[in-house]
Design a protein around this motif. Structure first.
Motif, PDB file in Angstrom:
ATOM      1  N   GLY A   1       3.711 -18.362   5.104  1.00 36.87           N
ATOM      2  CA  GLY A   1       3.097 -18.960   6.061  1.00 36.87           C
ATOM      3  C   GLY A   1       1.652 -19.110   6.490  1.00 36.87           C
ATOM      4  O   GLY A   1       0.916 -19.658   7.140  1.00 36.87           O
ATOM      5  N   THR A   2       1.284 -18.565   5.378  1.00 41.68           N
ATOM      6  CA  THR A   2       0.042 -18.461   6.285  1.00 41.68           C
ATOM      7  C   THR A   2      -0.892 -17.685   4.762  1.00 41.68           C
ATOM      8  O   THR A   2      -0.569 -17.308   3.967  1.00 41.68           O
ATOM      9  CB  THR A   2      -0.637 -17.097   7.161  1.00 41.68           C
ATOM     10  OG1 THR A   2       0.119 -15.489   6.216  1.00 41.68           O
ATOM     11  CG2 THR A   2      -0.038 -16.721   7.909  1.00 41.68           C
ATOM     12  N   THR A   3      -2.424 -17.526   4.421  1.00 37.45           N
ATOM     13  CA  THR A   3      -3.188 -17.317   3.581  1.00 37.45           C
ATOM     14  C   THR A   3      -3.385 -16.012   2.912  1.00 37.45           C
ATOM     15  O   THR A   3      -2.616 -16.032   2.154  1.00 37.45           O
ATOM     16  CB  THR A   3      -4.857 -17.482   3.872  1.00 37.45           C
ATOM     17  OG1 THR A   3      -4.848 -18.723   4.544  1.00 37.45           O
ATOM     18  CG2 THR A   3      -4.914 -17.304   2.435  1.00 37.45           C
ATOM     19  N   GLU A   4      -2.867 -15.443   4.516  1.00 39.64           N
ATOM     20  CA  GLU A   4      -2.763 -13.567   3.865  1.00 39.64           C
ATOM     21  C   GLU A   4      -1.426 -13.204   3.236  1.00 39.64           C
ATOM     22  O   GLU A   4      -1.277 -12.450   2.146  1.00 39.64           O
ATOM     23  CB  GLU A   4      -2.695 -12.946   5.930  1.00 39.64           C
ATOM     24  CG  GLU A   4      -2.489 -11.554   5.537  1.00 39.64           C
ATOM     25  CD  GLU A   4      -2.266 -10.362   6.861  1.00 39.64           C
ATOM     26  OE1 GLU A   4      -2.982  -9.710   7.101  1.00 39.64           O
ATOM     27  OE2 GLU A   4      -1.138 -11.426   6.915  1.00 39.64           O
ATOM     28  N   GLU A   5       0.108 -14.650   3.898  1.00 41.01           N
ATOM     29  CA  GLU A   5       0.822 -13.811   3.362  1.00 41.01           C
ATOM     30  C   GLU A   5       0.781 -14.623   1.710  1.00 41.01           C
ATOM     31  O   GLU A   5       1.199 -14.166   0.516  1.00 41.01           O
ATOM     32  CB  GLU A   5       2.402 -14.527   3.786  1.00 41.01           C
ATOM     33  CG  GLU A   5       3.516 -14.600   2.993  1.00 41.01           C
ATOM     34  CD  GLU A   5       4.450 -15.646   3.943  1.00 41.01           C
ATOM     35  OE1 GLU A   5       3.935 -15.842   5.208  1.00 41.01           O
ATOM     36  OE2 GLU A   5       6.108 -14.921   3.849  1.00 41.01           O
ATOM     37  N   LEU A   6       0.328 -15.791   1.654  1.00 37.83           N
ATOM     38  CA  LEU A   6       0.070 -15.719   0.102  1.00 37.83           C
ATOM     39  C   LEU A   6      -0.586 -14.650  -0.449  1.00 37.83           C
ATOM     40  O   LEU A   6      -0.201 -15.081  -2.014  1.00 37.83           O
ATOM     41  CB  LEU A   6      -1.391 -17.430   0.130  1.00 37.83           C
ATOM     42  CG  LEU A   6      -0.982 -17.915  -1.638  1.00 37.83           C
ATOM     43  CD1 LEU A   6      -0.135 -18.445  -1.625  1.00 37.83           C
ATOM     44  CD2 LEU A   6      -2.717 -18.707  -1.080  1.00 37.83           C
ATOM     45  N   VAL A   7      -2.162 -14.448  -0.309  1.00 41.45           N
ATOM     46  CA  VAL A   7      -2.840 -13.823  -0.494  1.00 41.45           C
ATOM     47  C   VAL A   7      -1.949 -12.835  -1.129  1.00 41.45           C
ATOM     48  O   VAL A   7      -1.916 -11.211  -2.132  1.00 41.45           O
ATOM     49  CB  VAL A   7      -4.229 -13.316  -0.617  1.00 41.45           C
ATOM     50  CG1 VAL A   7      -4.144 -12.378  -0.862  1.00 41.45           C
ATOM     51  CG2 VAL A   7      -4.659 -14.600  -0.484  1.00 41.45           C
TER      52      VAL A   7
ATOM     53  N   TYR B   1      -0.669 -10.669  -4.729  1.00 39.40           N
ATOM     54  CA  TYR B   1      -1.475  -9.304  -5.149  1.00 39.40           C
ATOM     55  C   TYR B   1       0.312  -8.340  -5.404  1.00 39.40           C
ATOM     56  O   TYR B   1      -0.221  -7.418  -6.775  1.00 39.40           O
ATOM     57  CB  TYR B   1      -1.708  -8.386  -4.100  1.00 39.40           C
ATOM     58  CG  TYR B   1      -2.456  -6.941  -3.813  1.00 39.40           C
ATOM     59  CD1 TYR B   1      -3.163  -6.824  -3.918  1.00 39.40           C
ATOM     60  CD2 TYR B   1      -0.776  -6.177  -3.276  1.00 39.40           C
ATOM     61  CE1 TYR B   1      -2.952  -5.195  -4.558  1.00 39.40           C
ATOM     62  CE2 TYR B   1      -0.895  -5.335  -2.964  1.00 39.40           C
ATOM     63  CZ  TYR B   1      -2.703  -4.453  -3.824  1.00 39.40           C
ATOM     64  OH  TYR B   1      -2.892  -2.942  -3.955  1.00 39.40           O
ATOM     65  N   ALA B   2       1.422  -8.465  -4.616  1.00 37.30           N
ATOM     66  CA  ALA B   2       2.208  -7.192  -5.188  1.00 37.30           C
ATOM     67  C   ALA B   2       2.579  -8.179  -6.646  1.00 37.30           C
ATOM     68  O   ALA B   2       3.311  -7.532  -7.289  1.00 37.30           O
ATOM     69  CB  ALA B   2       2.868  -7.702  -4.054  1.00 37.30           C
TER      70      ALA B   2
ATOM     71  N   PRO C   1       2.265  -1.200   6.987  1.00 39.39           N
ATOM     72  CA  PRO C   1       4.273  -0.860   6.284  1.00 39.39           C
ATOM     73  C   PRO C   1       4.959  -2.422   6.484  1.00 39.39           C
ATOM     74  O   PRO C   1       6.417  -2.564   5.825  1.00 39.39           O
ATOM     75  CB  PRO C   1       4.504  -0.196   7.466  1.00 39.39           C
ATOM     76  CG  PRO C   1       3.406   0.067   8.437  1.00 39.39           C
ATOM     77  CD  PRO C   1       2.424  -0.348   8.170  1.00 39.39           C
ATOM     78  N   SER C   2       4.907  -3.146   7.814  1.00 40.22           N
ATOM     79  CA  SER C   2       5.167  -4.559   7.570  1.00 40.22           C
ATOM     80  C   SER C   2       5.476  -5.013   7.011  1.00 40.22           C
ATOM     81  O   SER C   2       5.642  -6.257   6.102  1.00 40.22           O
ATOM     82  CB  SER C   2       4.975  -4.956   9.318  1.00 40.22           C
ATOM     83  OG  SER C   2       5.529  -4.482  10.373  1.00 40.22           O
TER      84      SER C   2
ATOM     85  N   ALA D   1       6.126  -7.816   1.117  1.00 41.35           N
ATOM     86  CA  ALA D   1       6.158  -7.783   0.426  1.00 41.35           C
ATOM     87  C   ALA D   1       7.239  -7.758  -0.511  1.00 41.35           C
ATOM     88  O   ALA D   1       7.649  -8.662  -2.140  1.00 41.35           O
ATOM     89  CB  ALA D   1       5.071  -7.520  -0.291  1.00 41.35           C
ATOM     90  N   MET D   2       7.733  -6.427  -0.438  1.00 36.76           N
ATOM     91  CA  MET D   2       8.443  -6.172  -1.340  1.00 36.76           C
ATOM     92  C   MET D   2      10.163  -7.102  -1.124  1.00 36.76           C
ATOM     93  O   MET D   2      10.973  -7.822  -2.509  1.00 36.76           O
ATOM     94  CB  MET D   2       9.118  -4.811  -0.828  1.00 36.76           C
ATOM     95  CG  MET D   2       9.967  -3.876  -1.809  1.00 36.76           C
ATOM     96  SD  MET D   2       9.841  -3.727  -3.383  1.00 36.76           S
ATOM     97  CE  MET D   2       8.693  -2.431  -3.305  1.00 36.76           C
TER      98      MET D   2
END
Lengths: 765, 765
Positions: free
Chosen positions: A351-357, A361-362, A509-510, A515-516
């Motif tokens: 939904g966001t660039t942060e989530e994409l990245v 990353y994970a 932690p959220s 990511a997990m």
């Protein structure tokens, strides 16, 4: 169903023997803002030689007939490059790629083309591409729009294998630009020279120092090449994703911006990444897709190669869609269909660039949990609570530790939370060995698929830095394959130390849980090797009708495809209706049948729970009279006498022709679920029963199928089978069907039946 | 309604004349896991002198009677401090506060207490608190649990004004601990000494170098004191929030962890912050609340002081709630009621630490948009699309620019997107002045409440760094009051340069939109000065019944509170029923009425659409016979003859007694909305019509009230009025009502009526 699906239409135009067929897709928006969205794209239609279309025809795209998937190697692995419009000034568009390649150690041959200079940035310059001593792998086009088409044509004439066109001023800028872009596309088709752009920021392959881009980003890259292949339709956003990824420790080797996509598009780049050994993870930024088939195929190929694809697809909402239309010349397809595509192919939609990245990353750690059972371990009770909340929200299973393990943990730290989350408590700070024992027991004595350990700032504090690092090194050594994410807050050095030990690190932690959950989803997707295939079409499956047919015939056609319908028969007269009702037994439904009356209830053409000879005869007469009075021109087939289905849950099974993606199938619950809550899920046809089960599981009202207020649960196998069979029918009749509504399909405790059905042929519109 | 509300019960116990009344709250969980959640808290109940309660009574908390809100100044502004259990070793719990205060420049007097040492860290030590030469403002308790209670009692005896108890091993660790904690609470009550903790990480006030905490965090603080007051029930999570905030550039002066809250609790600290001139923004981490009234009052006070409160309340889900119960001795109240409280008081509920910190960060700029109209400006079309998607999702209004302004923008940059988002395009890089003109026109010629400008890496690139900074300095100078967030990616120096110009900076444009939406929400909340008050109780409003009453009486009582009901009358005999039906006219509903039959349909006690004298008489006879046969012991009041309400939308209005928060009112739509989707909203009673309108607007199925399929819209004013009146009735009868169901309340195109109602008195359970 029509509330949920934007009406769409595809017009196939044969544009002449010399040119391939061009398809014009027209989306009829039912929402507001149709007019404002029309203007930016009307020029495209006109430029492509189509008449101007008045509102409510609001969004238009032109898709060329499919181009065979030739290799992109000359674009991403060029051994020789020409820069058309080469500049001696490193900051200029025509200068920056040369500057970047020279400073980044490009090993191939660079030929600046500039008729006004002998040399460019120390390299011999050539007046035209014809003067360049070889047919280069790739030409970078950095000249103004007015001369770009000629420059591209010259490149094709010289035998150049590919071109990356930076120049803007094409389809994104109105009618003339669209016409010029169509010409570039024609050059690509005719010559076989592959073209990226126009209006793109270029491409790079870091490992070879190949920077076919004028972005400043190369100066800001501080990571070595990494496994994440980035492809973006937007140049600036592609740079943004790249830089945010770099800051997050996510390395990329390949980066491609596709711009206006006159030739090479998103799907083809994903396809290339799926095949490329240098790419392990694919990050996609999309605004709208022209060649849906190629995209679908590419996403499937990536999944089969076990490469996670993370997609950010914007243009979800009306306001967003408006911006997409004004930014590129591509059509933002129906968001629900995109969702269907991503779910079906296992791509993860961020939904966001942060989530994409974050997810990319994970994924860099390269392994994926094979189940949903997650163990949460924490130095802070609060962090444990938060993670448990999040895990449940993301569909993970916070299963309690087995009681014997809890007892052993309790023996170690008497007052620790031992259920799940496991709370080490501050005691662990005094005895780090306790944490190791705790973690070890949780790994060895229980059956978790993944672990998150929340340590907050402890690994960064002076006294705990070394004991913590030692502890987690031991964990990694003893259990090298365990899926474990660390959540901690600390400086870059601390984070890198844990990353080097093989732990993805998240401050929040959220976000670690998110990511997990994403890794777990990929694990699930990659494990779907035994997924059921679409069912075979039954022998004797009837074709979809070419003309509108009545409900009775629609159900008969669908029954031939394996979708059961209620017992019923068509009666021409009231007497026949009485006989039919007697044969069925019990109360019946009476409905007028006519290909010309798609919405029977509007003329009072349906009577329910009619029982007894007199009532049936009277009912049939009433319906025939109403039809004759209210729709005198309609062809009347008669009165349909159907059994009344008792119990069950009313669902809606539908199919629709999406102009970009072809036939798609919808599932929803009847009544307010579809009409008010728009609580539906889609899949592209065809698909098997396993996919249908996932589709059913996505709707918010699914509890209704499990049985509420003491009702028995619905037969989900039968429901999934009906959906899969509908998808097979829809796929077999692609191009013939505008839409199908089975409303309701009654999901019974055992089996299920179509109680009403409507098939709208494409020619009927 | 019972599906949505966990059953709760409050038992008021008079524990003797010497002690205040203690209320025992018992939550009867309907979910799974009741047993596992029981164990950690059963000890608390036993320790408090209550008998052990078997499952399904699963979560227990003990709340002391309200303590008057005495000042927290001795805790947060102490001029003298004693450290009980002082250590010479700076890394130990009893050493760290002294070390921190000495190195951070605490200006007050520090008295180490340690019977085995002459000096501690260079300061004169005292054998006991009695030997300390003054009655200090605050004592830090850093001794083991075994001697902590005595130490606290000694402090109280010495006249110490407050104590911060680090020691753990109390209610969080079982029965004995809970008993000891109750003793500490008693000391606080009897002596007036205020106590923070036990089992807390302490407090600090940075500006005075006051570090009454043993966390390592002070070593990691690199920002000057800032306006964000932090309060956390969890010590470790409180540190985590603090450190993440520091990394984000969010400064705090005050920081309080409340631990087990035997005396000072979350609400009281918020209250203190609301009054404190050093605090402008309040960040809260909560796990469960004992004194709900104080929390509600404190949140209201903060709102009235225009101080944004951002709350992270964990323990939403079953797994989360389980962890909360094992971590603290507090009860995680029903999450829906917490949501109601936060919405009602205008607190912002953050889902993650990142969100908590991001919103606090944006609030630091101290001003709030007064409306939802947002202007999006972008250097990347893709970023614009993304922000527009997000803005719509967060409820902001991406209103198009007025056409004349668009025309002027087009004249500046011919191919710019000018609608909203405004896309500067790459052209702006060549002529930064164009951006200034663009932004200026958007600010001056249009009516936006807020702006986000997405610049990606442009402000960080060598060639654009200075022109960009100049540009945005000019923007700030010309329009100092404009609400504008910057989204950019760059190094710390670039970010700080823009922050100094007064722009909050976000790397991710989506998170920039989320933050602006949060600021807009605060702007809305702070502007609610004209919010309607709860309606006055009508003269003659009847009290809630002390015993179960029939539907008829329930509606009559609610009608006396101003909630209209259907026309109906109670008939003792079939003949009376015929007369009643004739008086009403048209088809009627017949229902058996008995205080002993709350669920009439289960015995076939309802007949709908009965018309005609014979049918009514026969119907009444049938109902009376069924009741006599199936519930022979029930008291039968007769048969209720009610008008059938045609049309309208079935809604459910409910009230429930929450054990922590008192009476709360629920709104939902009838049928699957409440039963399957749990699509309801809550508010604490009482409230006015404006709050009721917001409550109605929150449900997912609200479109049904606007009219679907050609139905007329429901009268929302009447519906809101009924909700507000129900809230007044519930508040006036707090303590007398267990729950109320008005199901359905039929919302009509004009007005609305209660068609059925059930009042469950508290004594009835």
């Amino acid at each position: 169903m029509s509330r949920n699906i934007i009406e769409k239409k595809e017009i196939l135009l044969e544009t002449g023997p010399a040119e391939p067929a061009v398809r014009l897709f027209v989306e009829k928006s039912l929402g507001e803002g149709a007019k404002s969205r029309l203007e930016p794209v009307a020029g495209v239609a006109r430029a492509a030689g189509f008449p101007f279309l008045a509102p409510p025809f609001a969004a238009i795209t032109v898709a060329m007939s499919e181009i065979p998937n030739r290799s992109l190697l000359p674009i991403l692995r060029p051994e020789s490059v020409a820069v058309i419009g080469a500049s001696d000034t490193p900051s200029r568009i025509g200068g920056r790629p040369i500057h970047s390649m020279k400073t980044m150690g490009y090993g191939g041959r660079i030929y600046p083309v500039n008729p006004r200079r002998e040399t460019v940035q120390g390299l011999t310059a050539y007046p035209t591409i014809r003067d360049v001593p070889e047919a280069v792998d790739c030409a970078l086009i950095a000249v103004p729009a007015a001369i770009a088409v000629d420059a591209i044509r010259d490149c094709a004439g010289r035998g150049v294998k590919s071109a990356v066109v930076f120049t803007s001023g094409f389809a994104e800028q109105g009618e003339d630009g669209a016409r010029a872009q169509a010409e570039i596309a024609r050059i690509a088709r005719d010559s076989g020279m592959r073209i990226v752009g126009p209006n793109c920021l270029g491409v790079f392959a870091m490992d070879r120092g190949w920077y076919g881009t004028f972005t400043n980003a190369p100066d800001m890259l501080d990571l070595p090449p990494g496994p994440v292949g980035i492809v973006s339709q937007s140049g600036a956003y592609g740079s943004h994703v790249l830089l945010v990824a770099q800051k997050r420790g996510v390395g990329s080797n390949f980066w491609v911006t596709t711009g206006n996509e006159c030739d090479v598009d998103l799907g083809e780049v994903i396809d290339f990444y799926a095949e490329s050994p240098e790419v392990g993870i694919i990050a996609v930024y999309a605004e709208g897709v022209c060649n849906a088939g190629r995209l679908r195929q590419a996403l499937g190929k990536a999944r089969d190669a076990r490469k996670p694809v993370i997609v950010m697809k914007v243009g979800k909402t009306d306001a967003g869609a408006r911006a997409a239309a004004s930014h590129t010349a591509s059509l933002a397809g129906s968001d629900a269909i995109y969702d269907a595509l991503f779910r079906q192919t296992g791509a993860y939609r961020a939904g966001t660039t942060e989530e994409l990245v974050d997810v990319a990353y994970a994924c860099q750690y390269g392994s994926y949990p094979t189940g949903r059972r997650i163990s949460l371990q924490t130095i802070s009770g609060g962090g444990g609570v938060q993670m448990a909340d999040d895990a449940v929200r993301y569909g993970l299973d916070v299963a309690p530790l087995p009681q014997p393990v809890q007892d052993r943990l309790k023996a170690l730290i008497p007052f620790a939370g031992t259920n799940n989350p496991v709370d080490f408590t501050a005691q662990a700070l005094n005895e780090p060995d306790l944490m190791l024992k705790n973690i070890g027991l949780t790994i060895e004595e229980a059956d978790y698929d993944s672990h998150i350990v929340f340590m907050t700032s402890v690994p960064a504090t002076p006294f705990m830095k070394k004991p913590c690092a030692d502890l987690f090194r031991t964990v990694r050594e003893r259990w090298p394959d365990v899926q474990m994410i660390m959540s901690l807050v600390g400086g870059r050095d601390v984070v890198e130390a844990y990353e080097k030990l093989g732990y993805p690190v998240f401050e929040d932690p959220s976000l670690a849980v998110r990511a997990m959950a994403a890794l777990t989803r990929f694990g699930d997707v990659f494990g779907r090797t035994g997924d059921s295939a679409p069912p075979a079409a039954p022998p004797g499956m009837l074709p979809a009708p070419a003309e509108a047919v009545g409900e009775h015939e629609a159900k008969a056609i669908l029954a031939s495809a394996g979708i059961p319908a209620v017992r019923e028969s068509l009666a021409a007269t009231p007497d026949e209706a009485v006989a039919a009702a007697a044969a069925i037994g019990g109360p019946c439904a009476l409905k007028i049948v006519s290909p010309d009356i798609p919405h029977k209830t509007e003329i009072g053409g349906v009577l329910l729970n009619v029982e007894g000879d007199d009532a049936v005869a009277e009912g049939a007469r009433t319906l025939l009279r109403r039809a004759a009075e209210q729709t005198p021109e309609a062809r009347i087939d008669g009165v349909l006498v159907s059994e009344m289905v008792a119990g069950g849950v009313e669902t809606v099974l539908g199919a629709v022709h999406d102009p970009a993606f072809g036939p798609a199938v919808m599932f929803g619950l009847g009544g307010v679920f579809v009409e008010v809550l728009e609580d539906v899920s889609f899949r592209l046809a065809p698909f098997g029963a396993d996919e249908a089960r996932r589709m059913i599981g996505e709707i918010r009202g699914r509890a209704l199928l499990d049985g509420v207020r003491g009702a028995p649960p619905a037969d989900l196998d039968a429901l999934a089978d009906a959906l899969a069979r509908l998808s097979v029918f829809a796929a077999a009749n692609a191009g013939r069907i505008e839409s199908i509504d089975i409303n309701p399909f009654v999901a019974l405790p055992k089996g299920g039946v179509a109680a009403d059905a409507l098939i709208v042929p494409r020619t009927a519109q």
